[in-house]
Design an enzyme around this catalytic site. Structure first.
Site, short mmCIF file in Angstrom:
data_model
loop_
_atom_site.label_atom_id
_atom_site.label_comp_id
_atom_site.label_asym_id
_atom_site.label_seq_id
_atom_site.Cartn_x
_atom_site.Cartn_y
_atom_site.Cartn_z
CD GLU A 35 -3.01 -1.16 2.24
OE1 GLU A 35 -3.82 -1.90 2.07
OE2 GLU A 35 -2.56 -0.39 3.14
CD GLU B 65 -3.50 -5.54 4.28
OE1 GLU B 65 -4.24 -4.89 4.54
OE2 GLU B 65 -2.39 -5.43 4.14
#
Length: 449
Positions: free
Chosen positions: A170, A353
């Site tokens: 991320e 995720e």
């Protein structure tokens, strides 16, 4: 506890689809005394930055309890485990190897491999060593090269014990939340700094890819990006355009350079001093092919026209939300996967995720988490629908294996399938863990017939 269910003929029920759970080093490891200080240690020690005033010094004490945690992972019946390496645990400030820290990961990986659990390793999950931040952190182009050196050392040490390496987790969060909005470490607030950090993160990714491929040629190598799909508040042209701009600024800003070697058109709305410091050859390097793309999804965002760049977020009322106050919208997950696959020539995808925070607690020796049960069931089906529509998804990782340090929220928010009592460090399977366990057991039985 009833297991999660998927159609019997779903590609996700086939033996080659990978199911896993995921964690991150700073969030679970603890053992802060035996690693270099990182930007999150500094952030935790800054008054007012962490909601409950906590830190990651002990967290889930995973460094000391890793064998118990490996047994826990195995008990779920998963195919894979995604973890991250703490840069400051394996390297000293001078760049030499901290062998005790490296041995921790070697032992962990050997235990997982002995149980035939595939290991996904993330090299950077936000915990930049503070000594590098002191030199400018991700605002300093040299950090990208330091990251490549670190990637080379780790890939050489871990090699093909790792099934798949991710360079970054991320970069949106590292760059935007850390250097532009100031919500995460190091807590800077500047659009120019956010865009510079993002560029140097992507450069670091590309440089690290070459090192991984050289040192661990048998492993897959890729990157993990998070996406919060952008929806228009209304059907009017201004709001639709606002959603497009937000999508470019927050989502494709990180994907388009990787896939097409350029930044989205919204870059032209930035002042010259706010644009990323691109040097000749950077974009071609960043476009280095990846073996897979990791996608993290939690929620969607809604936008209307307004703000300095033409969009502003709208908070909808009367919609279901998690304990993080994020809207629950599984349909947006399917649409995200389909739209990205339509817009870009993507490699195979892993959902690295997906999960939800819930205010759960033990009652009579059990932890029941009904919202998370509904969330995960609906989002598993959302992935199934995307695959049915032709999107190449190869695996799904629930976030998170266990409750942990939730960054700026401290220990107030629980994402785990497994409950952690932070005082006793006792682990306890929640209803969601048992439902996940049940789905995987059902899949095993079906594939043995």
């Amino acid at each position: 506890m009833s297991p999660f269910t998927l159609p019997g003929d779903s590609a996700m029920m086939q033996p080659d689809f990978l199911f896993g759970v995921a964690t991150a080093s700073f969030q679970i490891e603890g053992d802060g005394a035996n690693r270099q200080r990182c930007i999150w240690d500094t952030f935790c020690n800054t008054p007012g930055k962490i909601a409950d005033g906590s830190d990651g010094e002990i967290a889930c004490d995973h460094v000391n309890r890793w064998q118990e945690d490996v047994e826990l992972i195995a008990s779920l019946g998963v195919d894979a485990y995604r973890l991250s390496i703490s840069w400051g645990r394996v390297l000293f400030a001078d760049g030499s190897i901290n062998q005790a820290g490296m041995d921790f990961y070697l032992n962990l990986l050997d235990a997982l491999n002995s149980l035939k659990i595939k290991v996904f390793v993330t090299l950077y999950h936000w915990d930049l060593p503070q000594h590098l931040e002191d030199k400018g952190g991700w605002l300093n182009r040299d950090t990208a090269y330091a990251f490549a050196d670190y990637a080379r050392i780790v890939a050489r040490a871990l090699g093909d014990r790792v099934f798949a390496y991710s360079t970054l987790n991320e970069p949106f969060c590292s760059a935007f939340l850390g250097y532009e909005a100031g919500i995460h470490a190091p807590g800077l607030k500047s659009r120019a700094k956010g865009r510079a950090a993002a560029h140097h993160l992507l450069l670091g990714h590309a440089l690290a890819m070459a090192e991984i491929r050289r040192e661990a040629p048998g492993a897959q190598a890729g990157i993990v990006l998070n996406f919060s799909p952008s929806y228009a508040f209304s059907a009017n042209e201004e709001d639709v355009n606002a959603a497009r701009l937000a999508h470019e600024y927050h989502n494709t800003w990180y994907l388009m350079p990787l896939m097409q070697g350029r930044y989205p058109d919204i870059i032209n709305q930035l002042g010259i001093e706010e644009r990323p410091p691109i040097e000749p050859g950077d974009m071609a390097l960043i476009q280095t092919p990846i073996d897979y793309l990791g996608i993290n999804y939690y929620t969607r965002n809604v936008y209307r026209a307004g703000g300095e760049l033409g969009f502003e977020e709208v908070r909808l009322g009367n919609v279901p939300r998690t304990a993080m106050d994020w809207e629950i919208c599984p349909g947006a997950f399917t649409e995200l996967l389909q739209s990205l696959a339509a817009e870009f020539d993507l490699p195979p995808i892993y959902i690295t995720e997906n999960g939800a925070a819930e205010d759960d607690m033990p009652i009579n020796g059990a932890v029941h988490d009904p919202m998370r049960l509904d969330y995960l069931q609906s989002h598993l089906l959302a992935v199934h629908r995307a695959i049915e529509a032709g999107v190449e998804v190869k695996g799904y990782f629930a976030w998170s294996l266990m409750d942990n340090f939730e960054w700026a929220e401290g220990y107030r928010k629980r994402f785990g399938l497994v409950y952690v009592d932070y005082q006793s460090q006792q682990r306890m399977l929640k209803s969601s863990a048992k439902a996940y366990q049940g789905l995987l057991a059902k899949r095993r039985e079906a594939n043995q017939q």
